[in-house]
Design a protein around this motif. Structure first.
Motif, PDB file in Angstrom:
ATOM      1  N   PHE A  41      -2.017  -2.816  11.078  1.00 51.76           N
ATOM      2  CA  PHE A  41      -0.977  -2.970   9.748  1.00 51.76           C
ATOM      3  C   PHE A  41      -0.626  -1.515   9.457  1.00 51.76           C
ATOM      4  N   VAL A  42      -1.437  -0.657   9.170  1.00 52.06           N
ATOM      5  CA  VAL A  42      -1.114   0.742   8.836  1.00 52.06           C
ATOM      6  C   VAL A  42      -0.498   1.572   9.852  1.00 52.06           C
TER       7      VAL A  42
ATOM      8  N   ARG B 195      16.900   9.695  10.907  1.00 51.61           N
ATOM      9  CA  ARG B 195      17.792  10.470   9.732  1.00 51.61           C
ATOM     10  C   ARG B 195      17.810  11.847  10.141  1.00 51.61           C
TER      11      ARG B 195
ATOM     12  N   ALA C 274      12.055   6.023  11.714  1.00 54.23           N
ATOM     13  CA  ALA C 274      13.165   5.717  10.699  1.00 54.23           C
ATOM     14  C   ALA C 274      13.526   7.232  10.141  1.00 54.23           C
TER      15      ALA C 274
ATOM     16  N   GLN D 267       0.968  -1.086   0.028  1.00 54.96           N
ATOM     17  CA  GLN D 267      -0.064  -0.077  -0.022  1.00 54.96           C
ATOM     18  C   GLN D 267       0.929   1.211   0.006  1.00 54.96           C
ATOM     19  N   GLN D 268       2.138   1.068   0.122  1.00 49.58           N
ATOM     20  CA  GLN D 268       2.823   2.438  -0.188  1.00 49.58           C
ATOM     21  C   GLN D 268       2.696   3.068  -1.473  1.00 49.58           C
TER      22      GLN D 268
ATOM     23  N   TYR E 121      16.725   3.687   3.865  1.00 46.35           N
ATOM     24  CA  TYR E 121      15.715   4.372   5.053  1.00 46.35           C
ATOM     25  C   TYR E 121      16.157   3.938   6.268  1.00 46.35           C
TER      26      TYR E 121
ATOM     27  N   ARG F 187      10.978  15.286   5.578  1.00 48.26           N
ATOM     28  CA  ARG F 187       9.383  15.236   5.067  1.00 48.26           C
ATOM     29  C   ARG F 187       9.409  14.508   3.732  1.00 48.26           C
TER      30      ARG F 187
ATOM     31  N   ALA G 165       1.458   0.130  12.282  1.00 49.93           N
ATOM     32  CA  ALA G 165       2.871  -0.036  12.591  1.00 49.93           C
ATOM     33  C   ALA G 165       3.667   0.272  11.336  1.00 49.93           C
ATOM     34  N   SER G 166       3.059   0.217  10.161  1.00 45.93           N
ATOM     35  CA  SER G 166       4.055   0.732   9.028  1.00 45.93           C
ATOM     36  C   SER G 166       4.368   2.133   9.269  1.00 45.93           C
TER      37      SER G 166
ATOM     38  N   GLY H  48      15.458  -0.069  10.579  1.00 49.40           N
ATOM     39  CA  GLY H  48      13.954  -0.144  11.379  1.00 49.40           C
ATOM     40  C   GLY H  48      12.935   0.151  10.661  1.00 49.40           C
TER      41      GLY H  48
ATOM     42  N   LYS I 294       6.766   2.661  12.013  1.00 54.37           N
ATOM     43  CA  LYS I 294       8.128   2.655  11.605  1.00 54.37           C
ATOM     44  C   LYS I 294       8.597   3.543  10.830  1.00 54.37           C
TER      45      LYS I 294
ATOM     46  N   HIS J  95       5.368   5.013  -2.600  1.00 55.46           N
ATOM     47  CA  HIS J  95       6.681   5.023  -3.132  1.00 55.46           C
ATOM     48  C   HIS J  95       7.102   3.522  -3.685  1.00 55.46           C
TER      49      HIS J  95
ATOM     50  N   ALA K  78       7.362   9.386   1.585  1.00 56.74           N
ATOM     51  CA  ALA K  78       7.341   8.251   0.714  1.00 56.74           C
ATOM     52  C   ALA K  78       7.333   6.975   1.377  1.00 56.74           C
ATOM     53  N   LEU K  79       7.453   6.960   2.645  1.00 52.75           N
ATOM     54  CA  LEU K  79       7.572   5.528   3.455  1.00 52.75           C
ATOM     55  C   LEU K  79       6.115   5.366   3.840  1.00 52.75           C
ATOM     56  N   SER K  80       5.206   6.370   3.970  1.00 56.71           N
ATOM     57  CA  SER K  80       3.906   6.197   4.684  1.00 56.71           C
ATOM     58  C   SER K  80       2.959   5.510   3.978  1.00 56.71           C
ATOM     59  N   ILE K  81       1.995   4.938   4.622  1.00 52.58           N
ATOM     60  CA  ILE K  81       0.769   4.284   3.801  1.00 52.58           C
ATOM     61  C   ILE K  81      -0.287   5.016   4.122  1.00 52.58           C
TER      62      ILE K  81
ATOM     63  N   PHE L  24       9.470  -3.140   6.888  1.00 52.74           N
ATOM     64  CA  PHE L  24       7.996  -3.816   7.432  1.00 52.74           C
ATOM     65  C   PHE L  24       7.550  -5.088   6.473  1.00 52.74           C
TER      66      PHE L  24
ATOM     67  N   TYR M 183      15.707  -1.275   0.652  1.00 48.11           N
ATOM     68  CA  TYR M 183      15.082  -0.511   1.441  1.00 48.11           C
ATOM     69  C   TYR M 183      15.669  -0.312   2.827  1.00 48.11           C
TER      70      TYR M 183
END
Lengths: 716, 709
Positions: free
Chosen positions: B225-226, B240, B236, A569-570, A604, B69, B228-229, A607, B232, A572, B74-77, A610, A600
């Motif tokens: 699921f969302v 950074r 991360a 579901q990302q 990034y 940002r 935890a994703s 950690g 993380k 990117h 980019a990583l988020s869902i 996923f 990945y």
């Protein structure tokens, strides 16, 4: 003239550059770009180079094995909206897609400052006005299943409505056509039946499912519109230029440089691929040079009069594609080799805003130009600061071809900056330089971080452009880069880069599926293999067709396949390389997913991995590369005779608050012996730039006459 | 006489602080005390850093948070974060946000309370402590956040054992375990119905998430699921930021970085004063009304007064309707203040780097307890509805203040805040259970400018740059089939310059059906005022059509269906039940083919409609953003309806007649006040209003703008 020539041509906004490689020797020349007809500038630049090697244009072209051409044709057409009258046919309900543009399109293609200035947002005029956009009632779902069938009679009515408005070509973009092109193809068939090719007035039809079979209706629409809009002008120009060259004795196909990172003949080139081909050629050339020096990660920096351009070589590879690239003001789907630009150059104007010094993004351009040009400019620019600091010799700017007025530079810096701030002219000029170097350095830092996740300290910088070597140590320092290479041909780097282009085609298409499902303890999905192979095979077939047309032996081609993967579901994706052949078994899928997880984590942080989200494929991308002969030595010269290790002279230069004014040795680059290490402060002049070596840095020319700026370890 | 001396604050109410006190994990004093005075470390660094170096340093810090940002998005869902409802920041070591990449401007001015709480209560507590690699999570609105579905993490940045700053990342994640799926919970009437409330809890040691804490959080929400994703992704990204800042520490030292961050705020405060000092002194006012509380209709008042004198301003919200127990439209003092950034940073302080330092010369007084400065126990999820009314008022006020200044380019009608959010839940085309909204809220209409029309569908009310994405993608992620995304007709504020039109999204429930929860405001009363005579952007109620079975009808009886809100609402071309409802609705089931019509509202107009160039009116007609009725009856243009050509002489005459008609209806100001003061809404509308006309004064005879001398 002995040996066969390879010729690279780059048409820029100001100059048209030509580089010629003959037997490993590089010669270059330039002429003004002639916007009214780019062919005139090309002819002039060829003549300049030909004369410098004692021949004529015809002599040079008649002896050429190849001509690679990078051009800005189409740029003006886009800016001025001069193109054919097109109509857009789309799914009813989505007629405003082009206008809405994801909501953000008012900011696309603008500087960072302007992107935040929402209160003053103004969208560009659409290339197809709303009145020439029609909808047809039809619908596919995301899997390509027909939800609402297309009705022929409605298509014909809408086509007639467009024809009545004077439309001379159709762009067809239906929702989810990348998943099932049947409705788009039916519309084309209906138009062709109505307006057969055999009669005058035949009207081209551009289908999005053919031009850009990828998810994203706005970007797909703009990709197709740009391609259709630019086709006529681009084609006419390239055909005419080819005729010119043939008349002058050149008998091989003209190769066109593309923003996808390769070249191709005119018949295999799409107009949209010409945008940004100059900077991309520069990056490809830099990658070749980096290969000679075994440098994995390189910043290609190019500081000219109005902008600071950046490209990346990562792990020896130039093909870092930009996600969602913007051409002019339009977001498109093109596998564009990434490059970036900010408004910082020699012409950038320094000013005070609320009592705080700012540089750019406004530029004095070449007219009126910096104050020191004495062409009417009165505001202080970066070049004026460089003159005040003593880095640029007013009598030896561009090898003495342009005389500068130091007094005017000093007056501009003093009146606009120094006096209001209560500092000396030197201090004000230093502040301008420090600030613009900082801005450029931070752009390098940002790009390195964003695109690679790497620490900028792992990069070497290549400094191109007239102002590049003047500021390279400064901006590299700000970016945390401690080695910089400077080149004899740095002012014509893009033209040089065209000589390194292979013949290449790049293809992309959306393919959406789950490769690894987290359910039931984690399953690699065997049922994903056949559809993935089908998507790969479609691209391979297109590549074979096109490269065969280019005259390549298919067995000699190099295929580079990337699969675009993401966690469940990302939005990117990360491109993961895969052998360009069908996937055989689940073990290969497991390997692919494993590579993605590693990449990945590297990008990034571990950690962020996923795996519980599953891994999805979102697309495939294929490059087919037919290698062409590289110029021996890739343009690097050998040792020179008649060298002199002593300075050509001295002049006073200012080196910052800590070091102040210093009587600084000035060297001529072409007289310096190789491997002589000079310690900053020093100035190394050549006919098109001056390399500034600040205190704490060293400079030497290596055996290939590449000049290396290095920050001393204690200073890092 | 100081203009401030003319303020009469009501006894028994609070203005410069929250009406709630300390509680475990919460210390409201930390939220109102302002920027911390510089520490010794910061002072040392501030003295070292010249303004030039500060400019370079600020560029570097901005690069770091902007990179963060981009990485986070980019990583988020989560739909909200992907589309820009988020931020990434570096805070000073004392806990004030110094450099922020948006996303959402009010995030720039929040989340300091939680950091300061850790500093004050946990750092030296042996059971908690503070060290490198710690990560804290927070989402409790009473402790300094927005609403429970905006979730953040922060991590201290230590360099050689010295605390030099904080990294912070977060945004609108959505589902948070509240009584409605997806975050927004119109049914919530107390905070206890709004899901997880975490004030500031350490969730990681040495950058490793603690398994027990993670399990607790995942077990508290519907979509672990969302959750935890995204968690993380946030951790991360925080790391950074921390790594990048540490590299800067190697170059500048601990004091250089800590002092640089603090100096950014100090300099911003000075720049803010300079900007304010150039504007005419005076008292400026504006008022807006909300038409609902929770799931009920009802009138709620939010007036804003700005007193500007010298280089300072006071923003006062007095005469605000009281708290109620009906729903989540309650705002906190800190969110009222932070929300002002949305107007101030884009318009009033245009060109200055946005940070909390710019607010230093601005005093904020919000009457409480009230809907604008509420207690801790009420539901808070839609507090932004209230704070947005204040921002809209401020926008109108600011445009009046700036008109006679060198910053006239910022003069405009407010951006659309007639925001409607449709949260869809169900199973998406990948087979995932999901609950979220589409990018429609990022397609609101802009207010008209003093010299330009407003842009259509150009962003999200709260954010500077957002991305509405594309339907082909959002359709695969959410349990809906989107049938149209259009620029709709007669759906903006008219004026000499017209407001921007929003995009209207028309979606259908898929085969398996779906659930819908909605939240919004401005169902009958617009929150998009026009300015200097321009029309307001129209109200934006919830619009759904049940029993439409749209694909069946499009294949049979409604083959030529025009999919626009204008057509559906006006002509009702489909069979089905048409519902124009109050916007905040609890979760309901919908069947295949039911239709949802969703938009974020159109911007207000600028100036008199009779001054709009007739040719511009014809352009609006050609672009199908107005009907012929509007061209004729509002703009008073006489034109050929087939050729769309203007009859200039007839138009002049028509407009002259309209002006004469206006004059004939005019009356002296005192007579107007006399008449106006007698007007009163019906009692059923005033249930939650407080006393009429002044909510906190039992007996009051002046009109609502008269509470000051």
């Amino acid at each position: 003239m002995s040996g066969r020539a390879r010729i690279g041509i780059d048409v820029g906004g100001t100059f048209t550059d030509v580089v010629v490689a003959i037997d490993g020797t590089i010669t270059h020349g330039k002429a003004d770009t002639t916007a009214y007809d780019l062919r005139v500038g090309v002819a002039n630049a060829l003549e300049v180079v030909a004369q410098s090697i004692s021949t004529s244009s015809a002599g040079l072209l008649g002896n050429a094995d190849s001509v690679v051409y990078s051009t800005t044709v189409g740029t003006n057409a886009l800016v001025e909206h001069k193109g054919p009258v097109l109509g857009l046919i789309t799914t009813h309900g989505f007629e405003d897609t082009m206008l809405i543009g994801r909501g953000r399109n008012w900011a696309d293609g603008l500087s960072i400052e302007a992107r935040y200035d929402r209160g003053r947002a103004v969208r560009p005029e659409p290339l197809i006005p709303r009145q020439r956009v029609v909808g047809v009632r039809e619908r596919m779902d995301s899997k390509g299943e027909v939800v609402l069938p297309l009705r022929d009679e409605e298509v014909l009515t809408q086509v007639q409505m467009l024809v009545d408005q004077g439309v001379r070509g159709f762009v067809v973009v239906l929702l989810y056509s990348y998943a099932n092109p049947a409705h788009e193809q039916r519309i084309r068939d209906l138009i062709r039946a109505q307006y057969p090719d055999v009669y005058l007035g035949h009207m081209p039809v551009f289908l999005s499912s053919e031009l850009s079979p990828q998810m994203g209706e706005y970007r797909r629409t703009m990709t197709c519109i740009l391609d259709a809009f630019l086709r006529l002008e681009t084609e006419e120009h390239l055909v005419a230029l080819q005729d010119d060259l043939r008349t002058s004795g050149y008998s091989q196909p003209l190769l066109i440089a593309k923003c996808t990172g390769g070249a191709s003949s005119t018949s295999r080139t799409r107009p949209i691929h010409l945008f940004g081909s100059g900077p991309v050629s520069g990056i490809v050339g830099a990658a070749a040079l980096a290969g000679h020096y075994e440098l994995p990660n390189v910043f290609l920096t190019d500081m000219g009069g109005t902008s600071f351009d950046l490209g990346l070589v990562l792990e020896g590879h130039e093909r870092t594609y930009e996600y969602d690239p913007v051409i002019d003001r339009w977001r498109v789907q093109v596998p564009l080799v990434a490059h970036w630009s900010i408004g910082a150059g020699g012409g950038s104007i320094a000013h005070l805003q609320d009592g705080i010094l700012k540089v750019g993004p406004q530029s004095a351009h070449s007219l009126p130009g910096p104050a020191c040009y004495a062409r009417g400019g009165e505001e202080p620019t970066v070049t004026d600061a460089d003159v005040v600091l003593g880095y640029i010799d007013p009598d030896y700017f561009l090898g003495g071809r342009v005389r500068l007025d130091r007094d005017r530079a000093e007056a501009a810096v003093t009146d606009h900056i120094a006096k209001p701030l209560g500092v000396t002219a030197h201090e004000a000029a230093w502040s301008i330089k420090r600030l613009v170097d900082g801005m450029m350095g931070q752009e390098m830092y940002r790009i390195a971080a964003q695109m690679s996740g790497l620490d900028p300290r792992e990069f070497v910088a290549f400094a191109y452009g007239g102002a590049g070597p003047v500021h390279a140590a400064g901006y590299s320092d700000a970016a945390d880069v401690s080695r910089v290479a400077t080149f004899d041909f740095g002012s014509v780097g893009c033209a040089f880069g065209t000589l390194s282009l292979d013949v290449a085609q790049t293809y992309e298409r959306t393919h959406s599926d789950i490769l690894f499902s987290a359910a039931d303890g984690g399953t690699y999905r065997a049922e994903a293999i056949a559809p993935l192979n089908e998507a790969i095979e479609v691209l391979l077939a297109e590549a074979r067709r096109d490269m065969e047309e280019e005259g390549f032996d298919l067995s000699a081609l190099r295929f580079e396949l990337e699969v675009l993967l993401r966690f469940g579901q990302q939005r990117h994706t990360l491109p993961i390389p895969l052998a360009a052949e069908p996937v055989r078994d689940l073990a290969q899928i497991e390997l692919l997913v494993g590579r993605f997880v590693t990449a990945y984590g590297d990008a990034y942080g571990k950690g962020a991995v996923f795996l519980e989200a599953g891994v999805e494929v979102m697309g495939v991308r294929l490059s087919a590369v037919g290698e062409v002969a590289q110029p021996p030595g890739s343009g690097l010269s050998g040792p020179v005779e008649d060298t002199d290790p002593e300075p050509f002279g001295h002049r006073v230069a200012y080196w910052g608050f800590e070091h102040g004014e210093r009587d600084t040795p000035v060297y001529r680059r072409d007289r310096l012996p190789s491997d002589l290490v000079l310690t900053g402060p020093a100035l190394i002049e050549s006919t098109d730039t001056v390399c500034v070596v600040p205190p704490g840095w060293t400079y030497y020319l290596d055996g290939r006459r590449v000049g290396w700026l290095e920050r001393r370890k204690a200073e890092r | 006489m100081s203009l401030m001396d003319r303020i009469k604050l009501h006894e028994g109410l609070v203005y410069d602080r929250h009406p709630y006190g300390k509680a475990p994990g919460r210390d409201p004093e930390l939220l109102t005390r302002g920027i911390e005075p510089p520490s010794e470390l910061e002072l040392e660094g501030m003295e070292q850093m010249s303004l030039l170096e500060l400019e370079v340093f600020q560029h570097k810090m901005t690069s770091i948070v902007e990179e963060a940002r981009d990485v986070y998005m980019a990583l988020s869902i989560s739909e909200g974060i992907i589309t820009g409802d988020m931020n990434a920041s570096v805070f000073t070591p004392e806990g004030d946000p110094a450099v922020v990449a948006t996303g959402i401007y009010f995030h720039t001015l929040l989340n300091y309370g939680q950091v300061k709480y850790v500093m004050k209560y946990y750092r030296d507590d042996p059971t908690v402590g503070l060290q490198d690699g710690d990560v804290y999570f927070f989402n409790d609105p009473t402790c300094g956040g927005v609403h429970t579905f905006d979730m953040f993490v922060t991590a201290p940045i230590f360099y050689k054992g010295v605390l030099v700053g904080w990294a912070e990342v977060g945004g609108h994640q959505g589902e948070c375990g509240s009584i409605s799926p997806g975050g927004f919970s119109p049914r919530a009437t107390t905070r206890w119905e709004e899901g997880l409330h975490i004030h500031g809890m350490r969730i990681a040691d040495g950058w490793e998430l603690r398994r027990d804490i993670l399990d607790f959080m995942l077990n508290s929400v519907r979509n672990p699921f969302v959750f935890a994703s995204d968690l993380k992704a946030r951790v991360a990204t925080c790391k950074r930021i921390r790594d990048r800042v540490l590299r800067e520490c190697e170059r500048r030292g601990a004091a250089g970085v800590a002092g640089g961050l603090r100096k950014i705020l100090a300099v911003s405060g000075e720049l803010s004063r300079q900007r304010i000092s150039k504007i005419n002194d005076g008292i400026y006012r504006c008022v807006l009304f909300n038409d609902g509380v929770g799931q009920e209709s009802g009138l709620v008042r939010l007036p804003t007064t700005v007193i500007k004198q010298g280089d300072e301003m006071v923003v006062i919200n007095q005469g605000v309707s009281p708290e109620n127990d009906k729903g989540p439209q309650h705002c906190t003092w800190h969110l009222m203040r932070a929300s002002m950034g949305v107007y101030l940073f884009t318009y009033f302080f245009r060109g200055l780097a946005p940070n909390i330092g710019l607010l230093e010369p601005i005093k904020v007084l919000v009457e409480g307890p009230s809907v604008a400065n509420c207690g801790a126990e009420v539901a808070h999820g839609e507090g932004t509805t209230i704070s947005a009314m204040n921002v809209q008022n401020l926008h109108v006020i600011g445009s009046k203040m700036l008109f006679d200044s060198e910053h006239r380019l910022s003069v405009s009608a407010p951006f659309s805040r007639n925001l409607m959010i449709y949260v869809y839940s169900g199973t998406n085309s990948y087979g995932y259970r999901t609950a979220n909204f589409t990018g429609t809220q990022n397609l609101a209409g802009q207010g008209a400018r003093f010299d330009l029309d407003g842009e259509h569908a150009s962003g999200f009310y709260w954010a500077s740059v957002t991305d509405a994405g594309e339907v082909e993608e959002s359709d695969t992620r959410l349990p809906v089939v989107t049938l149209a995304r259009t620029i709709d007709k007669d759906f903006h504020g008219f004026g000499m310059h017209r407001g921007g039109v929003p995009s209207v999204e028309i979606s259908s429930a898929p085969k398996a059906g779906c659930q819908l929860t909605t939240r919004g405001a401005s169902d009958r009363l617009s929150h998009n005022p026009g300015i200097f005579g321009g029309y307001a952007g129209p109200p934006n109620p919830r619009f759904v059509i049940r029993g439409a079975d749209v694909f069946r009808q499009m294949q049979s009886g409604a083959q030529d269906l025009v999919l626009t809100q204008y057509n559906l609402a006006r002509n009702r071309p489909l069979e089905g039940d048409y519902h124009f409802d109050y916007s905040s609705k609890a979760t309901e089931d919908f069947a295949e083919g039911d239709l949802f019509i969703d938009s974020a509202g159109g911007g207000g107009g600028y100036g008199d409609v009779l001054e709009r160039a007739p040719e511009s009116v014809m352009d609006d007609l050609r672009d199908q953003i107005i009907s012929a009725d509007v061209a004729r009856d509002v703009y008073r243009v006489v034109f050929d309806e087939e050729l769309l050509t203007v009859d200039v002489a007839a138009t002049d005459a028509e407009r002259q007649a309209a002006r004469q008609d206006r004059l004939s209806r005019g009356k002296p100001f005192d007579a107007f006040v006399e008449e106006w003061s007698q007007l009163r809404p019906s009692e059923d509308k005033l249930t939650y209003y407080g006393s009429w006309p002044e909510p906190n004064v039992d007996s009051y005879t002046k009109p609502f703008w008269g509470q000051f001398e």
